[in-house]
Scaffold this motif. Structure first.
Motif, PDB file in Angstrom:
ATOM      1  N   ASN A   1       3.051   6.449  16.244  1.00 43.98           N
ATOM      2  CA  ASN A   1       2.230   6.731  17.426  1.00 43.98           C
ATOM      3  C   ASN A   1       2.243   5.589  18.429  1.00 43.98           C
ATOM      4  N   GLY A   2       3.431   5.037  18.664  1.00 45.62           N
ATOM      5  CA  GLY A   2       3.573   3.982  19.658  1.00 45.62           C
ATOM      6  C   GLY A   2       3.206   2.589  19.180  1.00 45.62           C
ATOM      7  N   LYS A   3       2.866   2.448  17.901  1.00 44.96           N
ATOM      8  CA  LYS A   3       2.474   1.139  17.370  1.00 44.96           C
ATOM      9  C   LYS A   3       3.412   0.763  16.225  1.00 44.96           C
ATOM     10  N   ASN A   4       3.932  -0.457  16.269  1.00 51.50           N
ATOM     11  CA  ASN A   4       4.790  -0.932  15.187  1.00 51.50           C
ATOM     12  C   ASN A   4       3.939  -1.371  14.003  1.00 51.50           C
ATOM     13  N   GLU A   5       4.278  -0.838  12.823  1.00 56.15           N
ATOM     14  CA  GLU A   5       3.513  -1.117  11.603  1.00 56.15           C
ATOM     15  C   GLU A   5       4.433  -1.656  10.519  1.00 56.15           C
ATOM     16  N   ASP A   6       3.845  -2.449   9.641  1.00 54.28           N
ATOM     17  CA  ASP A   6       4.579  -3.028   8.522  1.00 54.28           C
ATOM     18  C   ASP A   6       4.864  -1.974   7.452  1.00 54.28           C
ATOM     19  N   SER A   7       5.919  -2.222   6.680  1.00 57.95           N
ATOM     20  CA  SER A   7       6.235  -1.405   5.508  1.00 57.95           C
ATOM     21  C   SER A   7       6.333  -2.317   4.298  1.00 57.95           C
ATOM     22  N   GLU A   8       5.825  -1.849   3.194  1.00 55.67           N
ATOM     23  CA  GLU A   8       5.999  -2.550   1.931  1.00 55.67           C
ATOM     24  C   GLU A   8       7.277  -1.999   1.299  1.00 55.67           C
ATOM     25  N   CYS A   9       8.188  -2.888   0.916  1.00 55.34           N
ATOM     26  CA  CYS A   9       9.480  -2.474   0.380  1.00 55.34           C
ATOM     27  C   CYS A   9       9.470  -2.570  -1.144  1.00 55.34           C
ATOM     28  N   TYR A  10       9.833  -1.457  -1.795  1.00 54.78           N
ATOM     29  CA  TYR A  10       9.936  -1.377  -3.248  1.00 54.78           C
ATOM     30  C   TYR A  10      11.334  -0.910  -3.597  1.00 54.78           C
ATOM     31  N   SER A  11      11.799  -1.261  -4.803  1.00 53.04           N
ATOM     32  CA  SER A  11      13.110  -0.786  -5.225  1.00 53.04           C
ATOM     33  C   SER A  11      13.132  -0.525  -6.727  1.00 53.04           C
ATOM     34  N   LEU A  12      14.085   0.291  -7.112  1.00 48.61           N
ATOM     35  CA  LEU A  12      14.335   0.613  -8.514  1.00 48.61           C
ATOM     36  C   LEU A  12      15.846   0.613  -8.700  1.00 48.61           C
TER      37      LEU A  12
ATOM     38  N   ALA B   1      12.157   2.292  -1.512  1.00 50.82           N
ATOM     39  CA  ALA B   1      11.039   3.062  -0.968  1.00 50.82           C
ATOM     40  C   ALA B   1      10.261   2.151  -0.029  1.00 50.82           C
ATOM     41  N   LEU B   2       9.929   2.675   1.140  1.00 46.52           N
ATOM     42  CA  LEU B   2       9.133   1.931   2.116  1.00 46.52           C
ATOM     43  C   LEU B   2       7.833   2.681   2.323  1.00 46.52           C
ATOM     44  N   ILE B   3       6.715   1.996   2.105  1.00 44.39           N
ATOM     45  CA  ILE B   3       5.406   2.645   2.241  1.00 44.39           C
ATOM     46  C   ILE B   3       4.452   1.765   3.034  1.00 44.39           C
ATOM     47  N   ALA B   4       3.437   2.410   3.587  1.00 44.54           N
ATOM     48  CA  ALA B   4       2.363   1.659   4.245  1.00 44.54           C
ATOM     49  C   ALA B   4       1.507   0.991   3.171  1.00 44.54           C
ATOM     50  N   ALA B   5       1.037  -0.204   3.452  1.00 38.33           N
ATOM     51  CA  ALA B   5       0.264  -0.961   2.469  1.00 38.33           C
ATOM     52  C   ALA B   5      -0.974  -0.208   1.985  1.00 38.33           C
ATOM     53  N   GLU B   6      -1.569   0.590   2.860  1.00 38.50           N
ATOM     54  CA  GLU B   6      -2.799   1.299   2.485  1.00 38.50           C
ATOM     55  C   GLU B   6      -2.541   2.632   1.778  1.00 38.50           C
ATOM     56  N   ASN B   7      -1.286   2.989   1.580  1.00 40.81           N
ATOM     57  CA  ASN B   7      -0.953   4.266   0.958  1.00 40.81           C
ATOM     58  C   ASN B   7      -0.993   4.128  -0.572  1.00 40.81           C
ATOM     59  N   GLU B   8      -2.194   4.198  -1.110  1.00 44.72           N
ATOM     60  CA  GLU B   8      -2.394   3.984  -2.540  1.00 44.72           C
ATOM     61  C   GLU B   8      -1.747   5.066  -3.396  1.00 44.72           C
ATOM     62  N   ALA B   9      -1.724   6.300  -2.920  1.00 46.99           N
ATOM     63  CA  ALA B   9      -1.106   7.384  -3.693  1.00 46.99           C
ATOM     64  C   ALA B   9       0.389   7.131  -3.869  1.00 46.99           C
ATOM     65  N   SER B  10       1.068   6.705  -2.788  1.00 50.76           N
ATOM     66  CA  SER B  10       2.495   6.398  -2.887  1.00 50.76           C
ATOM     67  C   SER B  10       2.743   5.204  -3.788  1.00 50.76           C
ATOM     68  N   LEU B  11       1.916   4.191  -3.658  1.00 52.70           N
ATOM     69  CA  LEU B  11       2.074   3.007  -4.496  1.00 52.70           C
ATOM     70  C   LEU B  11       1.950   3.387  -5.975  1.00 52.70           C
ATOM     71  N   LYS B  12       0.955   4.159  -6.306  1.00 51.67           N
ATOM     72  CA  LYS B  12       0.743   4.592  -7.692  1.00 51.67           C
ATOM     73  C   LYS B  12       1.959   5.377  -8.203  1.00 51.67           C
ATOM     74  N   LEU B  13       2.489   6.237  -7.370  1.00 53.42           N
ATOM     75  CA  LEU B  13       3.653   7.036  -7.736  1.00 53.42           C
ATOM     76  C   LEU B  13       4.874   6.148  -7.989  1.00 53.42           C
ATOM     77  N   LEU B  14       5.121   5.200  -7.107  1.00 59.16           N
ATOM     78  CA  LEU B  14       6.265   4.311  -7.272  1.00 59.16           C
ATOM     79  C   LEU B  14       6.133   3.438  -8.512  1.00 59.16           C
ATOM     80  N   LEU B  15       4.957   2.906  -8.747  1.00 59.44           N
ATOM     81  CA  LEU B  15       4.747   2.050  -9.915  1.00 59.44           C
ATOM     82  C   LEU B  15       4.905   2.831 -11.212  1.00 59.44           C
ATOM     83  N   ARG B  16       4.536   4.098 -11.201  1.00 58.63           N
ATOM     84  CA  ARG B  16       4.690   4.944 -12.388  1.00 58.63           C
ATOM     85  C   ARG B  16       6.145   4.962 -12.870  1.00 58.63           C
ATOM     86  N   TYR B  17       7.083   4.921 -11.921  1.00 60.82           N
ATOM     87  CA  TYR B  17       8.495   4.968 -12.275  1.00 60.82           C
ATOM     88  C   TYR B  17       9.181   3.604 -12.225  1.00 60.82           C
TER      89      TYR B  17
END
Length: 185
Positions: free
Chosen positions: A162-173, A131-147
């Motif tokens: 929107n024309g800007k390159n952004e980082d992704s936080e990488c998680y795995s299960l 799973a790749l999420i934006a660092a500020e996406n707390e709802a996604s982080l909470k969901l991933l950690l739950r599992y």
């Protein structure tokens, strides 16, 4: 519908969307019928149209998506599934989106994701789900950690938004982690 799989949870019906189903819809249905089927706007329609025209799979990569249908209303409210599914290496990237604002923060994606993860490990024979999420996406982080997803690191300037390159936080299960800790939830 071509080989469509349907799974029910307490509040949802999950209908599979595969490349064959996408092609069938675009070959047999009108734009409005397709938008209604997916519960999406013009931008969502254009996304699926592009997938139909340009392809969504190669000789080794594909997608497997579930359309999330609210049992009570019978309407599509979101999607959850896998893209970048590599059957050769038994891995895929999970994604999820709740399109209906009124369905957010009600635990519906938690309900859907459990079913989708289980399907991925048991039916698609995945060994690894990323799973790749934006660092500020707390709802996604909470969901991933739950599992039980584990953070692996940051993928620098991984997505163009929107024309800007952004980082992704990488998680795995991994499958053994799922079997050991989460499959019986």
């Amino acid at each position: 519908m071509t080989n469509q799989i349907e799974i029910t949870t307490p509040r949802l019906i999950l209908k599979s969307i595969t490349p064959a189903i996408i092609h069938e819809l675009f070959n047999t249905k009108s734009k409005e019928e397709i938008k209604t089927y997916f519960g999406m706007d013009d931008a969502g329609y254009e996304h699926y149209k592009e997938m139909n025209e340009k392809g969504v799979e190669t000789h080794r990569l594909s997608i497997f998506v579930f359309l999330l249908i609210d049992k009570e209303s019978g309407l599509p409210i979101g999607e959850c599934g896998f893209h970048t599914w590599n059957a050769t290496h038994n891995r895929a990237e999970v994604f999820y989106v709740m399109r209906d604002e009124n369905s957010k923060q009600k635990g519906l994606m938690t309900e859907a994701l459990k079913t989708v993860l289980d399907y991925g490990f048991t039916e698609l024979k995945l060994h690894r789900i990323e799973a790749l999420i934006a660092a500020e996406n707390e709802a996604s982080l909470k969901l991933l950690l739950r599992y039980g997803f584990s953070k692996e690191g940051t993928m620098r300037e991984d997505y163009n938004v929107n024309g800007k390159n952004e980082d992704s936080e990488c998680y795995s299960l991994l499958k053994w982690e799922w079997d050991q800790n989460y499959s019986k939830l």
